[in-house]
Design a protein around this motif. Structure first.
Motif, PDB file in Angstrom:
ATOM      1  N   UNK A  64     -12.901  -6.771  23.389  1.00 26.10           N
ATOM      2  CA  UNK A  64     -11.744  -5.924  23.618  1.00 26.10           C
ATOM      3  C   UNK A  64     -11.505  -5.704  25.087  1.00 26.10           C
ATOM      4  N   UNK A  65     -12.588  -5.675  25.844  1.00 28.40           N
ATOM      5  CA  UNK A  65     -12.413  -5.478  27.282  1.00 28.40           C
ATOM      6  C   UNK A  65     -11.651  -6.638  27.891  1.00 28.40           C
ATOM      7  N   UNK A  68      -8.016  -6.029  27.285  1.00 25.43           N
ATOM      8  CA  UNK A  68      -7.451  -4.986  28.130  1.00 25.43           C
ATOM      9  C   UNK A  68      -7.337  -5.396  29.589  1.00 25.43           C
ATOM     10  N   UNK A  69      -8.389  -6.005  30.105  1.00 27.22           N
ATOM     11  CA  UNK A  69      -8.336  -6.364  31.524  1.00 27.22           C
ATOM     12  C   UNK A  69      -7.339  -7.472  31.779  1.00 27.22           C
ATOM     13  N   UNK A  71      -4.705  -7.964  30.142  1.00 28.02           N
ATOM     14  CA  UNK A  71      -3.359  -7.377  30.045  1.00 28.02           C
ATOM     15  C   UNK A  71      -2.898  -6.875  31.395  1.00 28.02           C
ATOM     16  N   UNK A  72      -3.813  -6.217  32.105  1.00 27.74           N
ATOM     17  CA  UNK A  72      -3.475  -5.697  33.428  1.00 27.74           C
ATOM     18  C   UNK A  72      -3.098  -6.832  34.384  1.00 27.74           C
ATOM     19  N   UNK A 407      -4.836  -2.023  19.544  1.00 29.31           N
ATOM     20  CA  UNK A 407      -4.372  -2.827  20.670  1.00 29.31           C
ATOM     21  C   UNK A 407      -2.879  -3.077  20.655  1.00 29.31           C
ATOM     22  N   UNK A 409      -0.575  -1.296  21.607  1.00 28.36           N
ATOM     23  CA  UNK A 409       0.103  -0.848  22.831  1.00 28.36           C
ATOM     24  C   UNK A 409       0.147  -1.919  23.902  1.00 28.36           C
ATOM     25  N   UNK A 413       3.878  -4.687  26.149  1.00 26.82           N
ATOM     26  CA  UNK A 413       4.167  -5.283  27.453  1.00 26.82           C
ATOM     27  C   UNK A 413       4.377  -6.780  27.355  1.00 26.82           C
TER      28      UNK A 413
END
Lengths: 631, 373
Positions: A64-65, A68-69, A71-72, A407, A409, A413
């Motif tokens: 999951x990390x 998330x990372x 995505x940034x 996830x 959210x 984007x």
């Protein structure tokens, strides 16, 4: 992308063994598969429905990390402006590519650290997949994003190989730290490995341990040392051109060849092997299969010692032949090998296609394709279904994310940055998010409002308002309909209030009604409700003439619902007893009364009588009062 | 100095510092984080590692997990009752007390009030909880205000139907008074000494009834309260006086989730929002322009209206309420390096700030820049 090159392999779903003798039906969902039994005979017990999840990775806490990372990084990439000159942009893209890779590596390390017990095999699999992904990504970065020209190309490829064959460092350290390095059993393996990777200085350092021991053959070692030291390395930032480098290299190559022909190193078979490698003898290099371990290492080594000024378009000849030589006639190439080969052939689409098939989620292909698209490397490859390749992959990835309970959210984007279909996908998916708490609903609404999705705003607010109404939370219901500017629902809520009033004789939720403010204007019924409550308040404060005026205006403005007119008139009754009501008001009330009487035949006669009496008395009082002159 | 980020694989709804024992000049090291929107949510305890005074801010240690515990439903609020007890509010309507073992090795459930907040046929999420040991107050979507005592199994008092809309946040004003904010933009004061179930006072903004999401009281002056709402406006209220807020500041472009006065230095205020930013507000009185420019002014002040209270001594009037805008400035600085997903929660204690985002990351500032006690 139209046909699949390979036959799809059957996958066994672990827990469905009991289904072997039964019939199965299935239905595809956005990320899952619904599988159910269909029996011809009805047996005891109810049929089972199973939800089969295709993508396990999305549920892994460590991976999951990664999502998330990345995505940034993805969002940051989209923000790079178009008008920056291309040279600066290239370095930016390279650094973004490195960011992605460092995220992958961090994930790998964490998986390796935590791989113990029951998770060992699962994490082990994930680590090997991540390793492969990073390998492919790195190669794509070297060949496509960085797009190194001849000369530096080989240097980058060497870096790539060194990064992915890290056990050499560990072994070298082990040898050097032992008591007598030269006697260590892996000594010569280490030296040869270092030479194969083009790390001449380190090879010399290890070799020097040997030289110090044997005085008599030191001249031979010195010779080797000189050879290794004088190997020319291309310096991209220097002033030397490629042709100059080529000339120098050929001199050096001839020097090595002469040493070989002179049998200078015949006394030591290891040194003989090394000089054969330096000359570029393919058979010798091939003999070091164990140390090379992969055909691409073999490829790069081969190029290092035969063709260091290789140009990108020529790579694929060597790649294909290296793979064949290394793997031999009988071993079929693995999917990873085929992908790497396609990369060497600069066939981007094949790389993406093969990766999509081999991996079980779209993370890798979506992000890589997006980055390559930003580097303007993908020709617009029109698919049968309309959008381009990058958008297709990003949409698939984001749709998969959306099925995750948490996830989703991030997926928003991604949809934002798909210009053709992103909005439509988002509109369809966002309404299906389960809304358990108001806080989650507020967040979803914020997403919709920011993108002007008014349909979805209205529908979500309606769901929340309905739920509030069912739980008797009229204030919440009202605040949701205010947010959606939903006049119809506001009317519904006001009806509820009025119903409660008629049943109980008093208003509930006074804190809301007394403080409606401008929201009152949302719907007629709501305005009436607010004003009616105000009437009651005025009456309670003994401000009778104002109260009467308000009541009259309510009836005149016709925002009072017909059914309540009788109630309103009845409310007017006590007012008529008061002294301050004027004739005009009374006349107006009387006219309303007649209207009501006409419309509704079966009103209670006592009520009508009372009203008539009250109206008459009031009129009398008013006439007298207005007629009297104060003396 | 940039904050340290740590990805913890769950969306964070609340982060709270564990209180340091009074008197010791320690920086807080342990914080709790609650998750939401997971299939199984957790409350977890994290440590920042040893504060080595020799290395001077060089270390970049990530927080590491000490222990965690499963939590039924989303963690909608989290508060430390004291050094080893933690109160959590759940989306299932339950309020629970969790006990932290002395060496932080385990977190266990000490007591739970199941379905404290409920509808007749459904669960109602508890939206906020506040403690002043040994009393706890919780509020929820069902419009109830509930008073508990930490050691009693039964609830002490329930104010039924306190509100017809959802109550989003609550704070203690005095020992027996609490202030709640709701989704029709009202602040209501409740006095537990009174027997009646109606609020002692109701305040609201005239104009649009914008839902309010968070509230915090000034640590020293009990009549000053800050609220944040759906439109991102930060309002400073004086509850003794009138129906209008003292200052209205356009702080954020989306819902403001938490507002906190710094507990020991109340000239500093922190807000975080759905738009992904965390702002540090500082009111300085009487400093001249040059010092402000040196420190990098980066503010968005809209209005600083209001008349100073008549008859008050200048030294007593808080700089938050002073009306003369030429004397008192408000400056705001962004605390997070770049735009992230919504910042759901923040907590500040001494010189340390911790916040959690929907991007599943916790950010920790161990030394707040431009901050002097």
């Amino acid at each position: 992308m139209e046909e699949v090159d390979v036959e799809p392999s059957p996958m066994v779903i672990a827990d469905l063994n009991s289904f072997i003798y039964r019939h199965l039906g299935f239905e595809w969902g956005p990320g899952d598969l619904l599988v159910y039994e269909t029996n011809y005979k009805l047996s005891a017990g109810s049929p089972l429905v199973h939800v089969v999840r295709k993508d396990e990775d999305i549920c892994s806490p460590i991976l999951r990390k990664l999502f998330n990372e990345s995505h940034l990084i993805f969002v940051g990439l989209q923000k790079i402006k178009e008008d920056v000159p291309s040279k600066n942009k290239k370095s930016q893209f390279v650094s973004i590519s490195k960011n992605y890779r460092s995220v992958i590596r961090a994930c790998m390390e964490e998986l390796q650290q935590n791989a113990d017990g029951s998770l060992a095999s699962q994490y082990g699999d994930q680590v090997s997949i991540l390793l492969a992904i990073e390998l492919i990504w790195n190669l794509c970065e070297v060949l496509f994003i960085d797009a190194a020209p001849a000369g530096s190309l080989l240097l980058h490829l060497l870096d790539w190989v060194r990064l992915h064959k890290s056990d050499v460092d560990a072994r070298a350290r082990e040898v050097l730290q032992s008591e007598s390095p030269a006697q260590h059993q892996s000594y010569w393996d280490v030296v040869i490995s270092l030479v194969l990777q083009g790390r001449m200085d380190e090879a010399r350092q290890v070799l020097s341990k040997q030289a110090s021991l044997r005085a008599e053959s030191s001249s031979v070692f010195k010779r080797m040392d000189v050879l290794l030291q004088t190997m020319p390395i291309f310096n991209p930032t220097g002033t030397q051109t490629l042709t100059e480098f080529d000339v120098k290299w050929r001199h050096w190559h001839e020097e090595c060849d002469r040493c070989l022909q002179d049998n200078t190193f015949a006394s030591n078979r290891h040194l003989e092997t090394i000089v054969k490698i330096l000359v570029g003898d393919e058979d010798t290099i091939l003999e070091q299969k164990e140390l090379l371990s992969t055909w691409y290492h073999f490829l790069v080594t081969r190029l290092l010692f035969t063709h260091p000024t290789i140009k990108p378009p020529d790579l694929h000849y060597y790649a294909q032949s290296s793979m064949n030589m290394f793997l031999g006639p009988r071993a079929p190439p693995e999917p990873l090998d085929i992908i790497l080969l396609s990369a060497f052939e600069f066939d981007l689409h094949q790389v993406i296609k093969d990766c999509s098939i081999a991996l079980n989620n779209w993370w890798f292909v979506a992000h890589l394709t997006d980055l390559l698209d930003h580097c303007k490397l993908l020709q617009s490859h029109n698919l049968h279904f309309g959008s381009n390749l990058r958008e297709f992959l990003v949409l698939e990835y984001a749709s998969g994310l959306f099925t995750h309970h948490s996830l989703w959210q991030l997926a928003v984007d991604y949809f934002d940055h798909c210009p053709e279909f992103g909005r439509v996908y988002l509109e369809l998916q966002i309404e299906r998010i389960p809304l358990d708490t108001e806080r989650k609903a507020i967040k979803v609404l914020r997403i919709c409002e920011d993108r002007q999705m008014s349909e979805q705003v209205r529908s979500i607010c309606k769901i929340m308002a309905k739920r509030a109404l069912r739980n008797n939370r009229l204030g919440s219901a009202l605040s949701w309909s205010i947010r959606a500017k939903d006049a119809a629902f506001a009317t519904l809520i006001s009806e509820r209030f009025l119903q409660d009033y008629c049943n109980k004789g008093s208003f509930t939720d006074l804190d809301l009604l007394d403080n409606l403010g401008p929201a009152m204007l949302l719907s007629d019924r709501l305005t009436f409700l607010g004003k009616y409550r105000e009437f009651h308040r005025l009456y309670g404060e003994n401000r009778f003439s104002e109260a009467a005026k308000l009541l009259l205006s309510l009836m005149t403005a016709k925002i009072a619902p017909r059914g309540l007119w009788m109630t309103l008139l009845t409310d007017a009754l006590p007012l008529l007893e008061q002294k301050e009501v004027k004739t005009r008001t009374t006349h107006a009330l009387h006219s309303h009364f007649t209207v009501v009487k006409k419309l509704d035949e079966d009103i209670e006669s006592t009520k009508t009588e009372l009203l008539r009496l009250a109206l008459a008395r009031n009129l009398a009082m008013a006439i007298v009062k207005e007629g009297t002159i104060e003396t | 100095m940039d904050p340290t980020a740590k990805y913890i694989s769950q969306k964070i709804s609340r982060t709270r510092w564990r209180p340091v024992p009074a008197g010791l000049l320690q920086q807080p090291e342990v914080f709790a984080a609650g998750s939401w929107d997971n299939e199984s949510n957790r409350v977890s305890i994290w440590s920042l590692g040893d504060d080595d005074s020799d290395t001077d801010g060089e270390f970049d240690e990530e927080p590491r997990l000490l222990c965690d515990s499963e939590h039924d439903g989303d963690v909608t609020d989290l508060q430390f009752l004291d050094g080893d007890r933690l109160v959590s509010a759940s989306s299932s309507g339950a309020v629970a007390i969790l006990k932290l073992q002395p060496d932080c090795q385990a977190l266990s459930l000490a007591h739970v009030w199941e379905r404290a907040h409920r509808y007749s046929c459904d669960n109602a999420p508890c939206t906020a909880v506040v403690c002043r040991s040994p009393e706890l107050v919780s509020v929820g979507e069902d419009g109830r205000v509930i008073l508990y005592k930490a050691d009693q199994t039964e609830v002490v008092r329930v104010i039924e139907n306190a509100d017809s809309s959802t109550i989003h946040a609550v704070t203690f004003l005095r020992t027996t008074e609490v202030l709640t904010v709701n989704s029709i933009g009202q602040l209501k004061m409740w006095d537990f000494r009174q027997q009646s179930d109606s609020p002692a006072q109701i305040l609201s903004l005239t104009g649009d009834r914008v839902p309010l999401h968070c509230v915090d009281k000034h640590p020293n002056q009990q009549h000053i309260v800050a609220t944040g709402g759906q439109d991102g406006m930060l309002c400073i209220w004086d509850v003794r006086q009138g129906n209008t807020p003292f200052s209205l500041i356009e702080a954020h472009s989306a819902e403001m989730w938490e507002v906190h006065f710094h507990p020991s230095n109340p000239n500093h205020l922190f807000t975080c929002s759905e738009d992904g930013s965390l702002l540090h507000w500082e009111t300085t009185s009487g400093s001249d322009m040059s010092t402000l420019l040196q420190r990098g002014w980066n503010s968005r002040v809209v209005s600083h209206s209001g008349v100073p209270l008549a008859g008050e001594d200048d030294s007593v009037v808080s700089s938050w309420l002073a009306g003369d805008s030429s004397k008192n400035r408000l400056e705001a600085t962004h605390m997070l390096p770049s735009q992230t997903l919504s910042v759901n929660s923040l907590d500040v204690l001494e010189q340390c700030l911790v916040c959690g985002t929907d991007g599943e990351a916790v950010y920790v500032h161990r030394q707040l820049p431009n901050f002097s006690i």
